[in-house]
Scaffold this active site. Sequence first.
Site, short mmCIF file in Angstrom:
data_model
loop_
_atom_site.label_atom_id
_atom_site.label_comp_id
_atom_site.label_asym_id
_atom_site.label_seq_id
_atom_site.Cartn_x
_atom_site.Cartn_y
_atom_site.Cartn_z
N ARG A 10 40.64 51.16 43.51
CA ARG A 10 41.70 50.18 43.69
C ARG A 10 41.25 49.20 44.76
NH1 ARG A 10 45.27 46.99 42.90
NH2 ARG A 10 47.50 47.23 43.28
N THR B 93 50.30 51.64 54.07
CA THR B 93 51.48 52.30 53.53
C THR B 93 52.70 52.03 54.40
OG1 THR B 93 50.04 54.01 52.67
CG2 THR B 93 52.38 54.50 52.72
N CYS C 245 39.66 50.61 31.70
CA CYS C 245 40.08 49.93 32.94
C CYS C 245 41.01 50.80 33.79
CB CYS C 245 40.76 48.62 32.58
SG CYS C 245 41.42 47.74 33.99
N CYS D 263 41.93 48.35 38.94
CA CYS D 263 41.63 48.12 40.36
C CYS D 263 41.75 46.66 40.74
CB CYS D 263 40.24 48.68 40.70
SG CYS D 263 38.88 47.63 40.14
N CYS E 66 37.68 42.68 39.13
CA CYS E 66 37.11 41.58 38.34
C CYS E 66 37.93 40.31 38.48
CB CYS E 66 37.00 42.00 36.87
SG CYS E 66 38.52 42.66 36.19
C1 LIG Z 1 40.95 52.94 48.80
C2 LIG Z 1 42.18 52.74 49.62
C3 LIG Z 1 42.40 53.53 50.72
C4 LIG Z 1 43.56 53.35 51.47
N1 LIG Z 1 43.78 54.18 52.52
C5 LIG Z 1 44.95 54.09 53.18
C6 LIG Z 1 45.28 55.03 54.19
O1 LIG Z 1 44.51 55.94 54.50
N2 LIG Z 1 46.46 54.90 54.81
C7 LIG Z 1 47.35 53.91 54.49
O2 LIG Z 1 48.42 53.84 55.08
N3 LIG Z 1 47.07 53.02 53.53
C8 LIG Z 1 45.88 53.09 52.87
N4 LIG Z 1 45.61 52.20 51.89
C9 LIG Z 1 46.54 51.11 51.63
C10 LIG Z 1 47.76 51.54 50.85
O3 LIG Z 1 47.40 52.37 49.78
C11 LIG Z 1 48.45 50.32 50.31
O4 LIG Z 1 48.63 49.41 51.32
C12 LIG Z 1 49.80 50.66 49.72
O5 LIG Z 1 49.65 51.54 48.65
C13 LIG Z 1 50.48 49.41 49.27
O6 LIG Z 1 51.71 49.73 48.67
P1 LIG Z 1 52.37 48.75 47.64
O7 LIG Z 1 53.65 49.36 47.26
O8 LIG Z 1 52.35 47.40 48.15
O9 LIG Z 1 51.37 48.72 46.40
P2 LIG Z 1 50.72 49.88 45.52
O10 LIG Z 1 50.70 51.15 46.26
O11 LIG Z 1 49.46 49.32 45.01
O12 LIG Z 1 51.76 50.03 44.32
C14 LIG Z 1 51.98 49.02 43.39
C15 LIG Z 1 52.57 49.64 42.15
O13 LIG Z 1 53.05 48.61 41.30
C16 LIG Z 1 52.60 48.82 40.00
N5 LIG Z 1 52.49 47.50 39.36
C17 LIG Z 1 51.62 46.52 39.66
N6 LIG Z 1 51.83 45.45 38.88
C18 LIG Z 1 52.85 45.76 38.06
C19 LIG Z 1 53.53 45.06 37.02
N7 LIG Z 1 53.21 43.80 36.72
N8 LIG Z 1 54.52 45.67 36.36
C20 LIG Z 1 54.87 46.96 36.67
N9 LIG Z 1 54.27 47.66 37.65
C21 LIG Z 1 53.26 47.07 38.35
C22 LIG Z 1 51.30 49.52 40.17
O14 LIG Z 1 50.96 50.25 39.01
C23 LIG Z 1 51.55 50.41 41.37
O15 LIG Z 1 52.08 51.64 41.01
C24 LIG Z 1 44.47 52.35 51.12
C25 LIG Z 1 44.25 51.56 50.00
C26 LIG Z 1 43.12 51.77 49.23
C27 LIG Z 1 42.91 50.94 48.01
S1 SF4 Z 2 37.00 45.78 37.71
FE1 SF4 Z 2 38.51 44.90 36.33
S2 SF4 Z 2 38.04 45.84 34.39
FE2 SF4 Z 2 37.00 47.08 35.93
S3 SF4 Z 2 38.49 48.69 36.38
FE3 SF4 Z 2 38.80 47.08 37.87
S4 SF4 Z 2 40.42 45.83 36.95
FE4 SF4 Z 2 39.62 47.10 35.31
#
Ligand SMILES: Cc1cc2nc3c(=O)[nH]c(=O)nc-3n(C[C@H](O)[C@H](O)[C@H](O)COP(=O)(O)OP(=O)(O)OC[C@H]3O[C@@H](n4cnc5c(N)ncnc54)[C@H](O)[C@@H]3O)c2cc1C
Ligand code: SF4
Lengths: 310, 249, 561
Positions: C313, C349, C529, C532, C535
């Site tokens: 992601r 988070t 896919c 994440c 792309c």
């Molecule tokens: C690799 C990695 C490690 C991390 N480590 C930490 C950590 O250790 N501690 C910490 O606090 N934070 C960490 N983070 C950050 C944290 O995960 C994010 O900041 C947090 O999850 C953001 O929450 P959010 O609700 O904004 O989005 P997300 O958690 O990304 O949730 C978004 C949700 O919306 C859904 N969604 C998206 N678009 C649509 C759509 N068009 N229609 C319907 N549903 C949709 C998605 O499927 C997803 O379920 C990390 C992030 C990553 C990528």
């Molecule tokens: S890079 Fe693009 S095509 Fe590949 S997994 Fe992430 S979102 Fe999907």
Amino acid sequence: MAVLVFLDHESGIIRQASRSAVTAARALGEVHALVTGDASVAEAAARIDGVAKVLRAAGAAAAHELAEPLAAVIADLAPAYSHIVAASGASGKNVLPRAAALLDVQPIPDVVSIVDADTFVRPIYAGSALATVKSSDAKKVLTVRASSFDPAPAEGGAAPIEQVTVPEGPALSEFVSIALSQSERPELESARVIVSGGRGMQNEENFKLLNPLADRLGAAIGASRAAVDAGFVPNDYQVGQTGKIVAPELYIAVGISGAIQHLAGMKDSKIIVAINKDPEAPIFQVADYGLVGDLFDILPQVEAALDKAG
Amino acid sequence: MKVLVPVKRVIDFNIKPRVKADGTGVETAGVKMSMNPFDEIAVEEAVRLKEKGIATEVVAVSVGVQQAQDTLRTAMAMGADRAILVLTDVAVEPLGVAKILKALVAKESPDLVLLGKQAIDDDMNATGQMLAGLLGWAQGTFASKIEIADGKATVTREIDGGLETLTLALPAIVTADLRLNEPRYASLPNIMKARKKPLETIAPADLGVDVTPRLTIVSVAEPPARQQGIKVESAADLVARLRNEAKVI
Amino acid sequence: MAQQLQDEARKAMTEHARETMEFDIVIVGGGPSGLAAAIRLRQILPQATVCLIEKGSEIGAHILSGAVIEPRALDELLPDWRETGAPLNTPVTEEAMLFLTESRGYAVPMLDRVMPHMRNHGNYIVSLGDVCRWLAARAEEMGVEIYPGFAGADVLVEDGRVVGVVTGDMGIGRDGEPGPNYAPGMELRAKYTLFAEGCRGSLTKRLMAMYNLRKGVDPQTYGLGIKELWEVPAEQHRPGLVQHSFGWPLDNRTYGGAWMYHFGENLVSYGFVVGLDYPNTWLSPFDEMQRLKLHPSFRGTFEGGRRIAYGARALSEGGIQSIPRLTFPGGALIGDTAGFLNVPKIKGTHTAMKSGMLAAEAVAEAVAEAMEGGRVEPTSYTARVRKSWLWEELRAVRNVRPAFSRFGMKGGALYSGIDAMLLRGRAPWTLHHRHTDNEVLESASVSPPIAYPKPDGKITFDKLSSVFLSATNHEEDQPVHLKLRSDALWKTVNWDVFRAPESRYCPAGVYEVADAETAPRLQINAQNCVHCKTCDIKDPVQNIDWATPEGAGGPNYPGGM
Ligand SMILES: Cc1cc2nc3c(=O)[nH]c(=O)nc-3n(C[C@H](O)[C@H](O)[C@H](O)COP(=O)(O)OP(=O)(O)OC[C@H]3O[C@@H](n4cnc5c(N)ncnc54)[C@H](O)[C@@H]3O)c2cc1C
Ligand code: SF4
Ligand SMILES: Cc1cc2nc3c(=O)[nH]c(=O)nc-3n(C[C@H](O)[C@H](O)[C@H](O)COP(=O)(O)OP(=O)(O)OC[C@H]3O[C@@H](n4cnc5c(N)ncnc54)[C@H](O)[C@@H]3O)c2cc1C
Ligand SMILES: Cc1cc2nc3c(=O)[nH]c(=O)nc-3n(C[C@H](O)[C@H](O)[C@H](O)COP(=O)(O)OP(=O)(O)OC[C@H]3O[C@@H](n4cnc5c(N)ncnc54)[C@H](O)[C@@H]3O)c2cc1C
């Protein structure tokens, strides 16, 4: 106590899978075979090595292996037996659970290994796991996977044949017709041999190079997703996680790298052959026989070798 | 005509189950669960019977934990009229499920019980046949086509090597195979509407059914990994080995 | 007049085809921000109808995070979380930051003074997916309607105001024609719509363009995180241990590092983040994360263990310089889609949840006012953010990430040490992000090739067997959800200049070059896919557009992930 084995037949020929069930049952006790159909079926059953007695349920009610009368026959015979066994085919699976219900027994389907008289190994989650289960029922009702037990020899026995009567009851179901598939190519899911091509086949034209080999082996033709996506063959050829799950006796993978998603659809095949020019291709990790080289050279050679062997 | 459709909540078919490290079973905590795919087909068929004017009511039933409600809601979103949850925290075997269903049949008097041919978790392929046995009804298993007319069901069944057609006296049990139909999506508007459809919860004991399991799990293990074979030198060698060693051609 | 007629005709048509449902508030996305907003809304306005949609097949299915989380926002939202079974079970007990050379690892001394943002006492190692599942259960108890398996595919705009979203159509074939199972999407109309899509939201992208929300702010920059979940032998498990690393295998021009968190029952979360402003087109984030496991500072943990899940992601790394305007008529952006992530802490988070709560408060106020014909834009949200600890926290760390882009990995580390120890985050200057991530990729001819080791099948693995462990799937018969704006551009730019970087940065093997020797063309395996969004971010000329596929498609991350 003896073991009752239900032998199913197709057009008068006892299925090989049922002879595997005989082998499995012999591990549990003396084998009595239950058959339906003509006298010739009973006679064939009597000749199977390891069958001590044949019970023939004759008459209209027992024809076509209808579940309702057959389950009733089995329930009638059950008191004399410790185990009731059949092969895990469409017939055994149709009849045995019904008989088990009449006996208030929980059946144990698809047994692949017999641990002891009460304990059996069977796949769950489409083979992703093997469960060892122990039954507390007084009587066991099981179906066994043919691929896990060698078929008992079709000849060698000379068992006596007895008639059994089919209990009277209302005719709940009636046979109308049967249509056995006649297609030249067997269907993927039920084929004994599958020849499958991948991206290595290069194009639609070349993919047809698999036809002669498949014809020669009476095989169905399959493909990897890459071959389907590239348009070499239609979607319904796809074998794998999102395609068909197959387990033939022989699977020949030609120009397929062996990605896990493809393996998910064919790794339970009995024998896997891989033809691939890349000696590191993951398919070789699961292949019983691997042949490294250019498939365009090898395919004609395989055909020639088959012709020579006759 | 009333149709009863038993539906089971199982690990989603996209998910590869993972055997627990201690060998007691398969990990289900936090794993996505869905309706057993064969049961979706059964629900679809029942709903189509209703749309054709043959069935008048479709009742979905599930035997399982509280969350099996979600599965029943899905069935109702697909078109079932109401649902019954037989709530139990213990795993119920097909024999137990069949006994529960028999008791429900006595209560509901359906003319047809449409089940999936097998649940993709335990792969028992037994419940429908057992229910038919307990009720003394006709059974048409592994159905790829169902027609209802003149108090009879004509069922085409998938058997080894082909298709068989039977007529069944109603009431009867039919179990659905893969090719019976392609189930519809539970659309969002229908999911929303399904929230308002009636869902009744009862306990196995209310039905007077004893569901004590007959099988105990000794262990659950991953199947042994496939062993790497050998590389052969030539096509002739390959053919010879397939013939003499493996005996598959 | 003609326009008006047309509009009406279109409206009539859509009304005919689509069913409509009205809510007070619709929330798009069931991550921590969306769920926190939903809960907060029902706390303040118990009568309000709140609908939340999630594109994953269930809540948590698409959540991928580290995750060490700070309970600060949760404490404010649901103070009883400890008593009500929230899955925060492993407190952090031990932490280390390692600088790696190829064969050795050096622990950074006095960690909590040099890198105070890495201080983790009082925090918990969790599966963020499980936390979201729990939050969703709480939200449903409080009357929020949650619909997983439905993606927000389009924004409904009327008279310049966002009035809800349309969910994706189901059952459209690959050819774009409705199939036998066609079920049209639904209009979810709302007084206010909150977009909680997480990093690089697809609807957010449209809103930003529509309302020019990025005007006057720095470009957003991103990182890609790739994660594996392992079950390790008990004697190798040190519950509560948090270990980070930087240095090898990345060069000085590339920002990134690894994490390893021990939690739960013999579980280890391992992963690797790489800044998407990396210049070397040959770099493969996936292979970097694989080979790092072989380093002596990591390897011992995995020996004899079992890998049980995989995923990836993107995350927003721009910090407050890159946060866009947060509101627009009819709604607001919350969580990581707005960029509320504390980069040096790699924590988003608590900030995502806090932003969701603040937006909920603003919306609640606006709903009340709207009844008296009041406000259409929940603008008090921005002011609330600026007054909260959230803003203060992000402001303090604003220069850390840009320093790494500017001074390289080592210089950046030095700067951030000085920033933390001497300036205490109160530097009078702000370092800006000067480029978008896609602009800085260098051509294949000038980038040094990288030789990655072959996977050993025990500790390191190939991409496809990894994707297998994400339980990803998409209904095959649907339009490809990754669209090339121009096919021709791919050949002249992506192939000729950069040699298909997408085949390397995509962590799921979606992009493959077919017929490379003869007539190179791009094969898009959209089914693979994992959503994440890399792309959509990193394509050199932004030629790839990520749209939501049919609902419920994508990964199915299991519990523990
Ligand atoms: C690799 C990695 C490690 C991390 N480590 C930490 C950590 O250790 N501690 C910490 O606090 N934070 C960490 N983070 C950050 C944290 O995960 C994010 O900041 C947090 O999850 C953001 O929450 P959010 O609700 O904004 O989005 P997300 O958690 O990304 O949730 C978004 C949700 O919306 C859904 N969604 C998206 N678009 C649509 C759509 N068009 N229609 C319907 N549903 C949709 C998605 O499927 C997803 O379920 C990390 C992030 C990553 C990528
Ligand atoms: S890079 Fe693009 S095509 Fe590949 S997994 Fe992430 S979102 Fe999907
Ligand atoms: C969610 C998901 C679902 C999937 N579902 C499936 C599925 O159901 N079925 C499936 O197959 N895949 C599936 N895949 C795709 C899978 O991961 C692989 O991409 C695919 O199986 C590769 O097909 P292939 O082996 O034909 O192609 P490649 O991996 O490109 O392999 C081609 C092989 O041919 C060999 N070769 C080339 N030329 C020659 C020659 N002249 N002579 C000999 N050998 C040659 C090469 O050495 C190479 O090993 C799925 C992937 C995902 C993520
Ligand atoms: C050895 C063993 C171990 C078990 N372990 C577990 C376990 O760890 N966890 C667990 O939860 N359960 C467990 N069970 C019980 C199991 O969940 C089933 O309820 C039972 O085995 C049914 O088997 P099946 O689903 O394969 O039946 P099948 O006969 O394959 O099912 C056929 C059809 O019957 C109907 N049906 C079956 N079950 C139900 C139901 N519950 N409600 C409504 N309709 C139904 C459906 O229409 C289904 O398609 C175990 C059972 C056995 C025998």
